[in-house]
Design a protein around this motif. Sequence first.
Motif, short mmCIF file in Angstrom:
data_model
loop_
_atom_site.label_atom_id
_atom_site.label_comp_id
_atom_site.label_asym_id
_atom_site.label_seq_id
_atom_site.Cartn_x
_atom_site.Cartn_y
_atom_site.Cartn_z
N ARG A 170 -35.93 17.92 -6.09
CA ARG A 170 -35.60 19.26 -6.55
C ARG A 170 -34.98 19.19 -7.95
O ARG A 170 -34.56 18.13 -8.41
N HIS A 223 -45.60 20.94 -7.30
CA HIS A 223 -45.37 21.99 -8.29
C HIS A 223 -43.89 22.11 -8.66
O HIS A 223 -43.54 22.28 -9.82
N ASP A 224 -43.01 22.03 -7.66
CA ASP A 224 -41.59 22.19 -7.91
C ASP A 224 -40.85 20.86 -7.97
O ASP A 224 -39.67 20.79 -7.66
N ASP A 247 -39.93 28.93 -16.88
CA ASP A 247 -40.71 28.98 -15.64
C ASP A 247 -42.19 29.15 -15.95
O ASP A 247 -43.05 28.52 -15.31
N ASP A 251 -45.00 26.53 -14.92
CA ASP A 251 -46.06 26.97 -14.00
C ASP A 251 -47.44 26.70 -14.59
O ASP A 251 -48.34 26.22 -13.90
N ASN A 286 -47.18 30.15 -5.05
CA ASN A 286 -46.64 29.60 -6.30
C ASN A 286 -46.03 28.22 -6.11
O ASN A 286 -46.15 27.36 -6.99
N ASP A 287 -45.39 27.98 -4.96
CA ASP A 287 -44.74 26.69 -4.77
C ASP A 287 -45.74 25.56 -4.58
O ASP A 287 -45.40 24.39 -4.74
N GLN A 288 -47.00 25.90 -4.24
CA GLN A 288 -48.01 24.86 -4.05
C GLN A 288 -48.69 24.47 -5.35
O GLN A 288 -49.20 23.36 -5.48
#
Length: 396
Positions: A170, A223-224, A247, A251, A286-288
Motif C-alpha cells: 500500500r 494497480h494500487d 491520481d 491511473d 478502478n482498483d484492478q
Amino acid sequence: MPNLTRRDFLTTASRGALAALAADRLCFDPARATETEPAPAAPSRRLKYVGWQVGLTYQTTTPGGLSRDDMMRLLDAMARHRMNLLSLQMLSFAHFDPKHDGYCWPVTNPKLRPLWDSTAINGRPETEYIREVIASAAERGIEVQLFMNCCIWNPEKVRQSYPDAGLLERRPRPSRPRATRPWFYCSDASGTWRLIIDEVTDLLTYYSDPNVTSYGFENMCSHDCFCPATREKYRRETGKSLLEASDDERDTWSKRRISALLTRYVSHIRSIRPGLDVWLHSRCTNDQGHDPKRLRDCGINYLLPHTFHFPITKEKFHRSLRHMEPNRCVLHFSARDIRPSNYPLWVQTPKSIAEKIDWVLDYPGENLAGIVFYNPNAMSPRNIKAVYEQIGRFEW
C-alpha cells in the motif's frame, strides 16, 4: 442482504446437508441434483455457456479434495441439465481455506514443488484423474476450462524458490512506512513474473487435451501497488516519482502498464496452446486497473466477472455489466451459502438465487454470453438444486 438464519441452517442440516458436505459426494449426486421443479418462466435469453466452476480442493471438507467419482457424478448431472462448460480451479490457498493450500495437479517443474499440495488426490501422479475427466467431458459435449488465481500464493512457500517475488504494498505513510498485503503478489517484481510464467507453463503442458478449450485467471492487478518494483518501473518509464504522481497520472500509467502485462501473459499462453481462449476474472473496477477498452487488444476473449460475491443492487449490477462493454461476459455467479475464511461472502439462498437470475434476465445489454456458477463445494444441496432449476429459464 440474503443470509442463512440459525433456524434455516439447522433445518438444512436436519435434512442431511451436513452429511452431504462432509462426504463431498452427495452434492454431486445426480439423483439429488435432478429433483427439479418446472422452470419459473419461459426462456427469454440465449447464452453461449452455462456451467459450474468447481475447486478441486478449495472449500472441500476432505484433505484430498474431490475424487474421481465426485467429478464423474458432477459430469453426469451437468449433462442431464445440458450444462456445457466445466471450469476447474486448480489450486487453493490457506488464507481463505485453512485446510487446503497449493497446486492440485502433479507439477513437473521442481521450482514449483514447494507450492504443490501433496495431499490433493489429483495432485499425485498415481491418483491423478482430471485427464480422464477432460476426456469424459468431451463425450458429454462439455468444454473444460483450467482456472488459476494468479498472484495469490503462500508467502512461506514462495520464498523457497522465488525469493525475489514481491508482495503488493500500500501507499507508504508516516504511520506505516511499509505495509505489504499478505498472500497478494505484484507482477512487476521479476520473481513474481517468473513464477506466473512457470505455473501456467506447467499446467497447460500437463493438460494438453484439445477439450481444454480455455484458460481463465484472476488478478495480475497491481494497480494500487507502491512496492519497490512498481515505483522503480514508474521512475524508469516517466522519470518521476510514483509517490508524487497525481491520481490521474498514476491511473493512466497503471492501466497502460497492466495492459502490457496482460498482453505478455496471453502471448505466452498461446505460445504453449495456440488458439486457446483466455478469460480474465475481472469487473474492470478502478482498483484492478483493467481497461475494458483495451482488453480485446490484449488477447482476452471473455471476462469472467465476480457476480453476487458481495452485496449489490440490481441497478449497480446492470451498470457494472455496461461498464465492461464491449467485452463479452460470462458471469462468475457465486451461489454459495458457506463462507470461506477471511472473506465477507454474500450468502445466497434458493430465493435469492432466483431473484438474481431475474436481474440477469432483465439486463438490457448485449454483452452477456453466459453464467458459470461457483462453487458447489460450498453450497448446500438446496442451493445446487436451485441452480439447476433456474438455468431452465435460459436458452443455449
